[in-house]
Design an enzyme around this catalytic site. Structure first.
Site, PDB file in Angstrom:
ATOM      1  N   LYS A  52      21.160 107.085   2.693  1.00  0.00           N
ATOM      2  CA  LYS A  52      21.122 106.471   1.465  1.00  0.00           C
ATOM      3  C   LYS A  52      19.800 105.544   1.015  1.00  0.00           C
ATOM      4  CE  LYS A  52      26.059 106.354   1.609  1.00  0.00           C
ATOM      5  NZ  LYS A  52      27.441 105.685   1.966  1.00  0.00           N
ATOM      6  N   GLN A  96      29.589 100.356   4.201  1.00  0.00           N
ATOM      7  CA  GLN A  96      29.749 101.378   4.724  1.00  0.00           C
ATOM      8  C   GLN A  96      31.194 101.367   5.509  1.00  0.00           C
ATOM      9  OE1 GLN A  96      28.025 104.225   4.117  1.00  0.00           O
ATOM     10  NE2 GLN A  96      29.354 105.598   5.224  1.00  0.00           N
ATOM     11  N   ASP A 119      30.086 101.767  -5.228  1.00  0.00           N
ATOM     12  CA  ASP A 119      31.263 102.759  -4.926  1.00  0.00           C
ATOM     13  C   ASP A 119      32.411 102.861  -5.923  1.00  0.00           C
ATOM     14  OD1 ASP A 119      30.596 104.037  -2.199  1.00  0.00           O
ATOM     15  OD2 ASP A 119      30.976 102.022  -1.212  1.00  0.00           O
TER      16      ASP A 119
END
Ligand code: GUN
Length: 284
Positions: A52, A96, A119
């Site tokens: 990422k 994460q 997200d």
């Protein structure tokens, strides 16, 4: 033999579009920024986070990786998120998952400012998806939608079957297909006679987390098959939730693993970070 939907190529094209938009933003003095928090040392998570960070650099975005030890107290993580919520350089915050067992995932997701929730896991954003008015789309289902669109696959009126009902993939995937006027069925581990459902699908999306679970006999001739799975076989090879050899004999189009949905997920994270930056700076 089915047409292979090339996720790598579509991801590269989409990232080039994003990079061009980032350059336009930078010309206006705005650099989109992403913060990724990783708690502990899960090796798979470390790889995802590194990817990422690298992807942000490649499209010209600012990004920082915040590594916190596995024994981090939940309050300390919440405090760090609070700082990032107030940090003007940061447009998107991603924590994460999975988190260590002593940390409550729901409290952490709820602590992220909804306008920085790239997200799209916060209840405000899942609610907006539900009513068809989203700011951000969850990355994996959004990636699937882009792949379908860029492959010229019509969704409206089609029978869509989603196998899997996770909050990250299955449920939002069903909502996005419904939003595109598909007729959607969601199947899961308790579904009776799964194959009877999957054989009806014009578009079959599989996100169940079981290696090679869907086989060619479970698929309608000519169907579009999207494999969200990412499983490691005993011989170390990556494989999806769909048995590619038998299914590609019957399907009209299919995504491979690797090189299918995977490259699209990070691409959509970049897209969401850019969207967040535009929202924060009143740019479009
Ligand atoms: N872990 C596995 N997939 C994801 C994802 O899409 N977002 C976050 N935050 N963690 C993950």
């Amino acid at each position: 033999m089915a047409f292979i939907i090339d996720g790598k190529r579509i991801a590269a094209e989409t990232r080039a579009e994003i990079a061009a938009e980032v350059a336009e933003q930078k010309a206006k003095g705005v650099t989109p920024g992403l913060a990724v928090i990783i708690v502990g040392e899960n090796p798979a998570s470390q790889v995802y986070v590194r990817n990422k960070h690298r992807a942000c650099g490649e499209v010209g975005m600012y990004s920082e990786v915040i590594e916190m030890p596995a024994d981090t107290a939940e309050d300390a993580l919440l405090a760090r998120i609070s700082e990032l919520n107030a940090d003007g350089r940061i447009d998107g915050i991603l924590v994460q998952l999975p988190l260590p067992a002593h940390i409550n995932e729901e409290r952490v997701i709820n602590a992220i400012a909804p306008d920085k929730d790239v997200d799209a896991f916060h209840p405000v954003n899942t609610g907006k998806i539900m009513i068809g008015n989203p700011d951000f789309l969850p990355c994996t289902p959004a990636g699937v939608m882009v792949m379908l669109e860029k492959s010229g696959i019509e969704i409206s009126g089609k029978k869509c079957v989603v196998v899997g009902r996770s909050n990250i993939v299955g449920k939002p995937m069903a909502m996005l297909l419904l939003g595109a006027n598909g007729t959607v069925t969601v199947c899961h581990s308790r579904t009776k006679d799964l194959a009877a459902h999957t054989r009806e699908a014009d578009i079959l999306v599989v996100a169940i987390g079981r290696a090679d679970f869907i086989t060619g006999d479970m698929v309608k001739e000519g169907a579009v098959v999207i494999d969200v799975g990412m499983n490691r076989r005993e011989d170390g090879k990556l494989t999806g939730d769909v048995d590619f050899a038998s299914t590609s004999e019957r399907a009209g189009a299919i995504t491979p693993v690797p090189g299918g949905v995977g490259p699209m997920t990070i691409t959509m994270l970049l897209r969401n970070t850019l969207t967040a930056s535009k929202l924060h700076h009143g740019l479009s």
